[in-house]
Design a protein around this motif. Structure first.
Motif, short mmCIF file in Angstrom:
data_model
loop_
_atom_site.label_atom_id
_atom_site.label_comp_id
_atom_site.label_asym_id
_atom_site.label_seq_id
_atom_site.Cartn_x
_atom_site.Cartn_y
_atom_site.Cartn_z
N ILE A 163 -18.44 -23.40 -8.21
CA ILE A 163 -18.31 -22.20 -9.32
C ILE A 163 -18.33 -20.85 -8.93
O ILE A 163 -18.58 -20.04 -9.87
CB ILE A 163 -19.75 -22.61 -10.23
N SER A 164 -18.25 -20.57 -7.77
CA SER A 164 -18.20 -19.19 -7.51
C SER A 164 -17.16 -18.77 -6.13
O SER A 164 -16.78 -19.77 -5.51
CB SER A 164 -19.58 -18.57 -6.68
N PHE A 165 -16.67 -17.76 -6.19
CA PHE A 165 -15.51 -17.44 -5.23
C PHE A 165 -15.55 -16.00 -5.02
O PHE A 165 -16.14 -14.98 -5.94
CB PHE A 165 -14.19 -17.94 -5.58
N VAL A 166 -14.79 -15.29 -4.00
CA VAL A 166 -14.71 -14.15 -3.76
C VAL A 166 -13.24 -13.80 -3.50
O VAL A 166 -12.26 -14.55 -3.14
CB VAL A 166 -15.33 -13.62 -2.61
N ASP A 167 -12.47 -12.67 -4.28
CA ASP A 167 -11.18 -12.14 -4.11
C ASP A 167 -11.10 -10.79 -3.89
O ASP A 167 -12.01 -10.23 -3.84
CB ASP A 167 -10.17 -12.87 -5.04
N LEU A 168 -9.83 -10.32 -3.67
CA LEU A 168 -9.78 -8.88 -3.48
C LEU A 168 -9.11 -8.13 -4.88
O LEU A 168 -8.23 -8.86 -5.51
CB LEU A 168 -8.85 -8.71 -2.28
N LEU B 110 0.94 -8.34 2.66
CA LEU B 110 -0.16 -8.17 1.95
C LEU B 110 -1.07 -9.20 2.01
O LEU B 110 -2.23 -9.18 1.91
CB LEU B 110 -0.08 -7.48 0.56
N ARG B 111 -0.38 -10.54 1.64
CA ARG B 111 -1.34 -11.73 1.38
C ARG B 111 -1.94 -12.02 2.73
O ARG B 111 -3.08 -12.58 2.79
CB ARG B 111 -0.37 -12.85 0.95
N GLU B 112 -1.15 -11.85 3.73
CA GLU B 112 -1.89 -12.33 5.11
C GLU B 112 -3.03 -11.27 5.27
O GLU B 112 -4.06 -11.68 6.02
CB GLU B 112 -0.86 -12.23 6.27
N ALA B 113 -2.81 -10.01 4.78
CA ALA B 113 -4.09 -8.98 5.07
C ALA B 113 -5.24 -9.33 4.29
O ALA B 113 -6.29 -9.36 4.70
CB ALA B 113 -3.61 -7.51 4.75
N GLU B 114 -5.00 -9.86 3.09
CA GLU B 114 -6.02 -10.46 2.09
C GLU B 114 -6.85 -11.41 2.84
O GLU B 114 -8.13 -11.71 2.79
CB GLU B 114 -5.69 -10.75 0.77
N ILE B 115 -6.08 -12.58 3.60
CA ILE B 115 -6.51 -13.62 3.70
C ILE B 115 -7.42 -13.22 5.23
O ILE B 115 -8.51 -13.90 5.37
CB ILE B 115 -5.68 -14.64 4.43
N ALA B 116 -7.01 -12.39 6.02
CA ALA B 116 -7.57 -11.92 7.19
C ALA B 116 -9.34 -11.41 6.60
O ALA B 116 -10.17 -11.36 7.21
CB ALA B 116 -6.90 -10.78 7.94
N ARG B 117 -9.15 -10.41 5.54
CA ARG B 117 -10.11 -10.02 4.97
C ARG B 117 -11.10 -11.06 4.53
O ARG B 117 -12.48 -10.84 4.95
CB ARG B 117 -10.07 -8.98 3.97
N LEU B 118 -10.67 -12.01 3.94
CA LEU B 118 -11.40 -13.07 3.44
C LEU B 118 -12.17 -13.91 4.62
O LEU B 118 -13.36 -14.33 4.51
CB LEU B 118 -10.80 -14.00 2.49
#
Length: 229
Positions: free
Chosen positions: A83-88, A37-45
C-alpha cells in the motif's frame, strides 16, 4: 547550421521520403532521451532502496509486511509494501512517498533529499509494526476472557444451551416415532398394492365378459353350436 534553427525555419524537404527519414531520426532521439530519463529514475530509486535497506533489516524476524522492490514501467516506482510506494516528480529529482488508504492516495513526504524520504519511510515502518502488534493483541484478548470475571451468555447462547439440553430427550423419542411411521407406511403400501391387484383383476374380467358378449358368443355358436354361457 540548419539543425540549430527552429522547425518552422528549417528548409522544406524536397521529398516525402526525406521528411519520413527526418521524422524517424527525431523519434529515435526522443525515445533515447525517454529511455535515459527512465534509467536515471531507476538509478535514483535504487539509491533510495539501498539507503532504507538497513532500516528494514532491523524489523523483527517473521514479519512479512514489507517486501521492497522496484517496478519498472513508464513511471518507475519503489514499492515498500502493498500500500505504499515512492516515485519521482515531474522534475525527475524529487522523491514522493505515497500511501494508498481507504479514503484515497495520501502523500506522506516529498523531498529531493534521500535522507528526508528515508526518515519518512522509517516512521511509516514503525507505525505499521505498532499497528501489527495492536492487531495481534486485540485478537488474543478476544479469544480469552479476563481472569476472575464471569460473563453472562447472550440470549442466543442460552437458547443454544437449552436446545442442547433437550436434545437427548428428543433423540430418545425419535426411534419410537420412526418405527410407528415405518409401520404405517408399510401398511398403507400393502393396502394400495392389494387394491390395485383387485382392481386390475376386476377390470380384466369385465373386459373379457364384454368381448364374449360382443362377438365371442356368436363365433362360438357358428363353429361349435350352443355356447356354454
Amino acid at each position: 547550421m540548419d539543425d540549430r534553427r527552429p522547425d518552422h525555419l528549417k528548409p522544406v524537404p524536397t521529398s516525402l521520403r526525406s521528411a519520413i527519414r527526418r521524422a524517424r531520426v527525431e523519434s529515435a532521439e526522443q525515445s533515447e532521451a525517454v529511455a535515459e530519463l527512465r534509467e536515471a529514475e531507476i538509478a535514483r530509486l535504487e539509491l533510495l532502496l539501498e539507503a532504507v535497506r538497513p532500516v528494514l533489516d532491523q524489523a523483527p524476524e517473521g514479519v512479512e509486511l514489507f517486501d521492497p522492490g522496484i517496478a519498472r514501467g513508464e513511471r518507475p516506482r519503489l514499492f515498500l509494501d502493498m500500500i505504499s510506494f515512492v516515485d519521482l516528480g515531474h522534475d525527475r529529482r524529487t522523491y514522493r512517498f505515497f500511501q494508498d488508504t481507504r479514503h484515497g492516495r495520501v502523500l506522506i513526504a516529498e523531498s529531493p533529499l534521500i535522507e528526508r524520504i528515508v526518515a519518512a519511510m522509517t516512521n511509516y515502518i514503525a507505525r505499521r509494526l505498532v499497528e501489527r502488534e495492536q492487531a495481534l493483541a486485540s485478537d488474543w484478548r478476544s479469544d480469552e476472557a479476563p481472569a476472575g470475571q464471569s460473563k453472562t451468555p447472550p440470549r442466543e447462547l442460552r437458547t443454544t444451551a437449552a436446545k442442547a439440553a433437550s436434545a437427548p430427550q428428543a433423540k430418545a423419542a425419535a426411534p419410537a416415532e420412526r418405527r410407528w411411521l415405518a409401520a404405517a407406511r408399510d401398511l398403507f403400501g400393502f393396502l394400495l398394492l392389494t387394491l390395485g391387484a383387485v382392481t386390475f383383476i376386476a377390470l380384466a374380467a369385465a373386459g373379457a365378459l364384454a368381448i364374449w358378449q360382443t362377438w365371442g358368443r356368436a363365433a362360438w355358436s357358428a363353429r361349435f353350436g350352443a355356447p356354454p354361457i
